[in-house]
Design a protein around this motif. Sequence first.
Motif, mmCIF file in Angstrom:
data_model
loop_
_atom_site.group_PDB
_atom_site.id
_atom_site.type_symbol
_atom_site.label_atom_id
_atom_site.label_comp_id
_atom_site.label_asym_id
_atom_site.label_seq_id
_atom_site.Cartn_x
_atom_site.Cartn_y
_atom_site.Cartn_z
ATOM 1 N N THR A 127 64.672 45.599 55.373
ATOM 2 C CA THR A 127 63.569 45.493 54.418
ATOM 3 C C THR A 127 64.089 45.327 52.995
ATOM 4 O O THR A 127 63.432 44.699 52.164
ATOM 5 C CB THR A 127 62.626 46.709 54.484
ATOM 6 N N ASP A 128 65.291 45.883 52.715
ATOM 7 C CA ASP A 128 65.896 45.697 51.390
ATOM 8 C C ASP A 128 66.213 44.230 51.130
ATOM 9 O O ASP A 128 66.224 43.782 49.988
ATOM 10 C CB ASP A 128 67.198 46.504 51.268
ATOM 11 N N GLN A 129 66.481 43.492 52.191
ATOM 12 C CA GLN A 129 66.913 42.106 52.047
ATOM 13 C C GLN A 129 65.758 41.111 51.964
ATOM 14 O O GLN A 129 65.989 39.926 51.797
ATOM 15 C CB GLN A 129 67.840 41.738 53.214
ATOM 16 N N VAL A 130 64.537 41.594 52.095
ATOM 17 C CA VAL A 130 63.387 40.678 52.068
ATOM 18 C C VAL A 130 62.425 40.980 50.921
ATOM 19 O O VAL A 130 61.269 40.571 50.954
ATOM 20 C CB VAL A 130 62.630 40.670 53.423
ATOM 21 N N VAL A 131 62.921 41.656 49.882
ATOM 22 C CA VAL A 131 62.061 42.025 48.758
ATOM 23 C C VAL A 131 61.426 40.794 48.118
ATOM 24 O O VAL A 131 60.216 40.766 47.871
ATOM 25 C CB VAL A 131 62.842 42.869 47.722
ATOM 26 N N GLY A 132 62.210 39.764 47.856
ATOM 27 C CA GLY A 132 61.670 38.545 47.248
ATOM 28 C C GLY A 132 60.624 37.876 48.127
ATOM 29 O O GLY A 132 59.583 37.431 47.651
ATOM 30 N N GLU A 133 60.908 37.827 49.431
ATOM 31 C CA GLU A 133 59.955 37.229 50.366
ATOM 32 C C GLU A 133 58.676 38.057 50.434
ATOM 33 O O GLU A 133 57.571 37.516 50.522
ATOM 34 C CB GLU A 133 60.568 37.089 51.764
ATOM 35 N N ARG A 134 58.808 39.380 50.361
ATOM 36 C CA ARG A 134 57.628 40.243 50.386
ATOM 37 C C ARG A 134 56.746 39.965 49.173
ATOM 38 O O ARG A 134 55.524 39.936 49.286
ATOM 39 C CB ARG A 134 58.027 41.731 50.393
ATOM 40 N N ALA A 144 56.440 34.781 59.628
ATOM 41 C CA ALA A 144 56.293 33.324 59.525
ATOM 42 C C ALA A 144 56.989 32.814 58.264
ATOM 43 O O ALA A 144 57.646 31.754 58.287
ATOM 44 C CB ALA A 144 54.815 32.938 59.516
ATOM 45 N N HIS A 145 56.883 33.564 57.183
ATOM 46 C CA HIS A 145 57.527 33.164 55.931
ATOM 47 C C HIS A 145 59.050 33.184 56.091
ATOM 48 O O HIS A 145 59.732 32.246 55.673
ATOM 49 C CB HIS A 145 57.078 34.077 54.789
ATOM 50 N N LEU A 146 59.580 34.249 56.696
ATOM 51 C CA LEU A 146 61.030 34.347 56.894
ATOM 52 C C LEU A 146 61.529 33.210 57.794
ATOM 53 O O LEU A 146 62.591 32.641 57.553
ATOM 54 C CB LEU A 146 61.402 35.704 57.495
ATOM 55 N N GLU A 147 60.741 32.889 58.818
ATOM 56 C CA GLU A 147 61.124 31.789 59.711
ATOM 57 C C GLU A 147 61.122 30.466 58.951
ATOM 58 O O GLU A 147 62.043 29.657 59.097
ATOM 59 C CB GLU A 147 60.177 31.731 60.916
ATOM 60 N N SER A 148 60.104 30.263 58.103
ATOM 61 C CA SER A 148 60.016 28.996 57.368
ATOM 62 C C SER A 148 61.149 28.848 56.359
ATOM 63 O O SER A 148 61.525 27.740 56.010
ATOM 64 C CB SER A 148 58.658 28.881 56.662
ATOM 65 N N LYS A 149 61.692 29.959 55.897
ATOM 66 C CA LYS A 149 62.801 29.939 54.943
ATOM 67 C C LYS A 149 64.158 29.942 55.638
ATOM 68 O O LYS A 149 65.198 29.973 54.983
ATOM 69 C CB LYS A 149 62.727 31.158 53.999
ATOM 70 N N GLY A 150 64.151 29.948 56.972
ATOM 71 C CA GLY A 150 65.405 29.937 57.718
ATOM 72 C C GLY A 150 66.172 31.252 57.662
ATOM 73 O O GLY A 150 67.377 31.281 57.876
ATOM 74 N N ARG A 151 65.468 32.342 57.386
ATOM 75 C CA ARG A 151 66.136 33.641 57.246
ATOM 76 C C ARG A 151 65.894 34.578 58.420
ATOM 77 O O ARG A 151 66.445 35.686 58.451
ATOM 78 C CB ARG A 151 65.665 34.335 55.955
ATOM 79 N N TRP A 152 65.082 34.172 59.390
ATOM 80 C CA TRP A 152 64.683 35.066 60.469
ATOM 81 C C TRP A 152 65.880 35.575 61.275
ATOM 82 O O TRP A 152 65.997 36.776 61.530
ATOM 83 C CB TRP A 152 63.650 34.382 61.364
ATOM 84 N N GLU A 153 66.785 34.691 61.671
ATOM 85 C CA GLU A 153 67.936 35.122 62.473
ATOM 86 C C GLU A 153 68.816 36.088 61.691
ATOM 87 O O GLU A 153 69.288 37.088 62.240
ATOM 88 C CB GLU A 153 68.734 33.912 62.960
ATOM 89 N N GLU A 154 69.024 35.792 60.411
ATOM 90 C CA GLU A 154 69.833 36.678 59.556
ATOM 91 C C GLU A 154 69.200 38.072 59.466
ATOM 92 O O GLU A 154 69.889 39.091 59.606
ATOM 93 C CB GLU A 154 69.935 36.047 58.161
ATOM 94 N N ILE A 155 67.895 38.126 59.250
ATOM 95 C CA ILE A 155 67.197 39.404 59.109
ATOM 96 C C ILE A 155 67.206 40.157 60.434
ATOM 97 O O ILE A 155 67.395 41.373 60.458
ATOM 98 C CB ILE A 155 65.758 39.182 58.588
ATOM 99 N N CYS A 156 67.037 39.446 61.535
ATOM 100 C CA CYS A 156 67.108 40.089 62.853
ATOM 101 C C CYS A 156 68.488 40.696 63.086
ATOM 102 O O CYS A 156 68.610 41.801 63.630
ATOM 103 C CB CYS A 156 66.769 39.100 63.974
ATOM 104 N N ALA A 157 69.524 39.989 62.663
ATOM 105 C CA ALA A 157 70.892 40.494 62.835
ATOM 106 C C ALA A 157 71.084 41.791 62.055
ATOM 107 O O ALA A 157 71.683 42.753 62.557
ATOM 108 C CB ALA A 157 71.903 39.442 62.383
ATOM 109 N N VAL A 158 70.554 41.853 60.836
ATOM 110 C CA VAL A 158 70.650 43.080 60.039
ATOM 111 C C VAL A 158 69.859 44.198 60.716
ATOM 112 O O VAL A 158 70.334 45.332 60.824
ATOM 113 C CB VAL A 158 70.144 42.838 58.594
ATOM 114 N N ALA A 159 68.657 43.880 61.190
ATOM 115 C CA ALA A 159 67.819 44.889 61.845
ATOM 116 C C ALA A 159 68.475 45.410 63.120
ATOM 117 O O ALA A 159 68.364 46.591 63.444
ATOM 118 C CB ALA A 159 66.440 44.310 62.156
ATOM 119 N N ALA A 160 69.164 44.528 63.842
ATOM 120 C CA ALA A 160 69.824 44.938 65.087
ATOM 121 C C ALA A 160 70.955 45.918 64.812
ATOM 122 O O ALA A 160 71.289 46.746 65.659
ATOM 123 C CB ALA A 160 70.353 43.714 65.830
#
Length: 161
Positions: free
Chosen positions: A6-13, A137-153
């Motif tokens: 969640t720290d890594q998606v502040v701008g997207e939020r 959906a926003h994270l996916e559209s920005k191409g960040r979904w896999e990166e964020i999932c990796a951090v969450a994992a």
Amino acid sequence: MHNRWTDQVVGERMTVDKEFTQDVVNSEFSNQEWDLIMSAVEFEIENPESPADARIVANTEKVATIVPELDDINAQMQAMGGAPGGGSRDRGSGGSGLVDSVKSALGMGGGGDDEPDQERIDAASELAGRYGEELQAHLESKGRWEEICAVAAQTPSGDES
């Protein structure tokens, strides 16, 4: 337990918050109520090991604890002549919201006080769930979904006992 992802998606939020404004206006909640709801919601990623199957879910367990504060905000807005939810709806009270609020505050509610709270909890949970979907959906559209999932994992699940 704080989620590092969640720290890594502040701008997207912040972007999703702006885009989600109309959803809030169309809901039964005011912006002030929505801010309070969001303070009680924690977003989690289910199945982060597999980005194709992963999804953001809203953990709304704590929303019930803030319902009295939501009611206070609603009563204050009505006392000042404002309508909840930006005037889009009156929570089905037929215009007697202030009277209901005063009766409730005086302990003279109509016995079914738990049900409206549950309706508000359900509405808040549903809106928070839609927000989570928009964020994903926003994270996916920005191409960040896999990166964020990796951090969450990599984030421990919070079982610290």
